[in-house]
Write an enzyme that holds these catalytic residues in place. Sequence first.
Site, PDB file in Angstrom:
ATOM      1  CG  ASN A   1      -0.289  -0.133   2.522  1.00  0.00           C
ATOM      2  OD1 ASN A   1       0.804  -0.676   2.636  1.00  0.00           O
ATOM      3  ND2 ASN A   1      -0.936   0.367   3.550  1.00  0.00           N
TER       4      ASN A   1
ATOM      5  CB  CYS B   1      -2.063   0.258   8.510  1.00  0.00           C
ATOM      6  SG  CYS B   1      -0.653   1.397   8.606  1.00  0.00           S
TER       7      CYS B   1
ATOM      8  CD  GLU C   1       1.905  -0.271  10.502  1.00  0.00           C
ATOM      9  OE1 GLU C   1       0.668  -0.431  10.381  1.00  0.00           O
ATOM     10  OE2 GLU C   1       2.614   0.258   9.646  1.00  0.00           O
TER      11      GLU C   1
END
Length: 485
Positions: free
Chosen positions: A152, A285, A251
């Site tokens: 992403n 995220c 993460e």
Amino acid sequence: MVKNFAKQYINGQWKDGSSEKTLKNINPYNEDEIFEMNSASDKDLDAAYQAAADVQQTWAKTLPAEKQQLLDRVSQIIDERKEEIINWLVKESGSTHIKAELELSVAQRIIKESASFPYRMKGQIMASDIPGKENFVYKNAKGVIGIIGPWNFPFHLSMRSVAPAIATGNTVVLKPASDTIVTAGTLIADIFEEAGAPNGVINVIAGRGSEIGDAFVQHPIPKVISFTGSTEVGRHIAKQAGEHIKETALELGGNNVLIVTEDADLEAAAESAAFGKFMHQGQICMSINRILVNQNVHDSFVELFKKKVETLAAGDPSDEKTVIGPLINNSQVERIQSDVEESIKQGAKILIKPEVDGNLIHPTILTNVTNDMPIAKNEIFGPVAPILSFKTEEEAIRIANELPYGLSGAVHTSDLHKGVELAQQIESGMVHVNDQPVNDEAHMAFGGEKDSGLGRFGGEWVLNKFTTEKWISVQKERRQYPFFE
């Protein structure tokens, strides 16, 4: 020009992967094939880890100035190759120009912060309770770091681990996401090569997770596995790493809230929500997953938010006016469509209809959403904004904390003291008052709680993650032992 980007990078050499399987690099907007390459095999993976291990001690002993100069040169090359990098982000990850510019900016800050690390590897001299003894604590590199890059924010989020790992004397093996082989992997290797990184300091292995994914984590050489991606995959990596006594930096996913209180500046909150929800199509995220609005200002906020969202142009990411580009692949589109349809069946109301064109989903708003609907309880990772209503701030906190994620969040209020108090109650690694959740500063502690991950990136926190401490004591005079008194 593809150059060497469709190859593996092992010990300073560009090589075809030795697997019989291939990887296709696809433009997510028009679904054109950019290139096809041979996938890496276990043999390639082992060679990459061995190359990193062979040079690690030498690299760790390299003068701090030389490590810093390497990172300074990397930063300079990124500036020189800015348009090339942006073009790759646009065609490979579906980034808009706005997002690609932002991604390069935060990546540069990570590199510049990391360039200070060779001079921040501080040890300690400590007292001892034993007569004539002096204690020293040395800070050393961990060794070889295995890094799994996401699709992403591929360039930044891979660089977020690569730069500090190398700066602190580690060597790395980087496995990019298969959707972004170049921007999460081979482009980074190419830049470090141009900057003069010694052979083996950085290695890039592009391969199918089904073929080398487990071996990447289980291999005996890496001391730390750094992963950015979904909670599901992160949980699998953590389990494997634990079995092999490896440290992880994870993460993972988020289900981030933006809370709008009754006394908030609604115009500012609406703009904040539009950016925090629709930046990179919501494929971040930290993106807003749920917008929680006090019932007394709900309708006013929704009207303002709708007007802001209607101005966001969706389409070809290569057009500099585009704000909303494509999702990374069709499976993401289908997943989001399913969650929207099921949530509508459960009572959600459509404020802006979810128009779909290939991998492009136009900005969508749903109201009358509750926490148990798929569009609220699942991580959306797309351009759909669910709006939930609350009566009291206590209810807002309950809604925020009810789900298992805890990455980022935001609170809008005119009372800054109250904003901080609410932020303290949100079970999340990061919360931003009168802003939105998509924030990443190179010197700050970045990471989540609960199902959103383990450890922290950024500044002194990532420096500590990629280093270890060794206690060495020196007995300066003969010690008396109780056996021989």
